[in-house]
Design an enzyme around this catalytic site. Structure first.
Site, mmCIF file in Angstrom:
data_model
loop_
_atom_site.group_PDB
_atom_site.id
_atom_site.type_symbol
_atom_site.label_atom_id
_atom_site.label_comp_id
_atom_site.label_asym_id
_atom_site.label_seq_id
_atom_site.Cartn_x
_atom_site.Cartn_y
_atom_site.Cartn_z
ATOM 1 N N SER A 1 0.813 -1.208 0.000
ATOM 2 C CA SER A 1 0.000 0.000 0.000
ATOM 3 C C SER A 1 0.852 1.266 0.000
ATOM 4 O O SER A 1 1.992 1.266 0.466
ATOM 5 C CB SER A 1 -0.910 0.028 1.232
ATOM 6 O OG SER A 1 -1.678 -1.134 1.313
HETATM 7 N N1 SAH Z 1 -0.379 -5.442 4.117
HETATM 8 C C1 SAH Z 1 0.294 -5.677 2.861
HETATM 9 C C2 SAH Z 1 -0.601 -5.335 1.691
HETATM 10 C C3 SAH Z 1 -0.716 -6.524 0.843
HETATM 11 S S1 SAH Z 1 -1.890 -6.521 -0.461
HETATM 12 C C4 SAH Z 1 1.630 -4.977 2.794
HETATM 13 O O1 SAH Z 1 1.970 -4.214 3.711
HETATM 14 O O2 SAH Z 1 2.374 -5.199 1.846
HETATM 15 C C5 SAH Z 1 -3.102 -7.624 0.169
HETATM 16 C C6 SAH Z 1 -2.646 -9.010 0.492
HETATM 17 O O3 SAH Z 1 -3.795 -9.706 0.998
HETATM 18 C C7 SAH Z 1 -2.158 -9.835 -0.682
HETATM 19 O O4 SAH Z 1 -0.881 -10.324 -0.401
HETATM 20 C C8 SAH Z 1 -3.173 -10.971 -0.782
HETATM 21 O O5 SAH Z 1 -2.630 -12.195 -1.212
HETATM 22 C C9 SAH Z 1 -3.684 -11.051 0.626
HETATM 23 N N2 SAH Z 1 -4.979 -11.699 0.791
HETATM 24 C C10 SAH Z 1 -6.094 -11.568 0.044
HETATM 25 N N3 SAH Z 1 -7.098 -12.320 0.530
HETATM 26 C C11 SAH Z 1 -6.600 -12.947 1.639
HETATM 27 C C12 SAH Z 1 -7.138 -13.862 2.587
HETATM 28 N N4 SAH Z 1 -8.402 -14.301 2.519
HETATM 29 N N5 SAH Z 1 -6.335 -14.293 3.594
HETATM 30 C C13 SAH Z 1 -5.046 -13.869 3.696
HETATM 31 N N6 SAH Z 1 -4.487 -13.014 2.825
HETATM 32 C C14 SAH Z 1 -5.247 -12.553 1.801
#
Ligand code: SAH
Length: 219
Positions: free
Chosen positions: A66
């Site tokens: 993000s």
């Molecule tokens: N907090 C992260 C942002 C990652 S983007 C950072 O600081 O980089 C969102 C992430 O959520 C992705 O890696 C995606 O694979 C994950 N995601 C999506 N659905 C999910 C679920 N049901 N359980 C766990 N992770 C999930």
């Protein structure tokens, strides 16, 4: 590989000043975490020079880290205290979890994509974040064996507020979750008071990748 050069250090202090403080984030704990965590090591080497820019960046597997301001805004909204246990859904690069780990007692973070899970786990070890507990699974159902949590952050967009997560929030707990369609969402803050009553607040528009899973979108 994890060297924090003077160049990145300068870019990071400038990021906090120009993108975060100037937009009204003022919680000293949030600001000091953002000044400290080396965001550039959470992206691939090719993107390191852009790591402190005012935008999200790709982290592989069609996922993104993000924008710094969103990380700051969500973290501030969680009102984390030093003794708090925090659940994060969507580890991704691990950057948001590291920010949380600077402030909270312990961070539980769940990721459903294997390669991202392992990459982040390795970084947490290298950076000595011993208070980050990781899990490879569908996080839309939360982490019931470790609940209740003082705060919950969902870093992927959900079609609705995931009920299971609200249930895993303790009394007095705070949660932030992007809710909307697959293209744009509203950042919703949920507060569970001491009698278990739930209040919701809209913090404004945002754009996240999809929360995929039982309480999220289909594959
Ligand atoms: N907090 C992260 C942002 C990652 S983007 C950072 O600081 O980089 C969102 C992430 O959520 C992705 O890696 C995606 O694979 C994950 N995601 C999506 N659905 C999910 C679920 N049901 N359980 C766990 N992770 C999930």
């Amino acid at each position: 590989m994890l060297a924090d050069s003077l160049k990145f250090e300068r870019q990071r202090q400038e990021m906090v000043l120009k993108q975060i403080e100037s937009r009204g984030v003022s919680d000293p704990k949030v600001l000091s975490a953002l000044r400290k965590v080396p965001r550039h090591v959470f992206v691939s080497e090719a993107l390191r020079d852009q790591a402190y820019g005012d935008f999200p960046l790709p982290i592989g597997e069609q996922q993104t880290i993000s924008q710094p301001y969103i990380v700051a805004e969500m973290t501030q909204a969680l009102e984390i205290k030093a003794e708090d246990r925090v659940l994060e859904i969507g580890t991704g690069s691990g950057y948001q979890a590291a920010i949380l780990a600077e402030i909270a007692y312990r961070v539980y973070t769940v990721e459903r994509i294997r390669t991202l899970y392992f990459k982040a786990r390795k970084l947490f070890d290298q950076l000595h974040y011993h208070n980050i507990i990781t899990k490879y699974s569908d996080g839309s159902m939360g982490w019931s064996s470790e609940s209740p949590f003082d705060a919950i952050i969902v870093t992927a967009g959900a079609p609705d507020i995931p009920d299971t997560l609200v249930q895993q929030l303790g009394l007095g707990g705070r949660m932030v979750v992007p809710v909307g369609n697959q293209y744009s969402q509203d950042l919703i803050k949920i507060f569970k008071d001491e009698s278990g009553r739930v209040r919701k607040m809209n913090l404004g528009g945002c754009r996240f990748v999809k929360l995929v899973g039982e309480q999220g979108w289909g594959e």
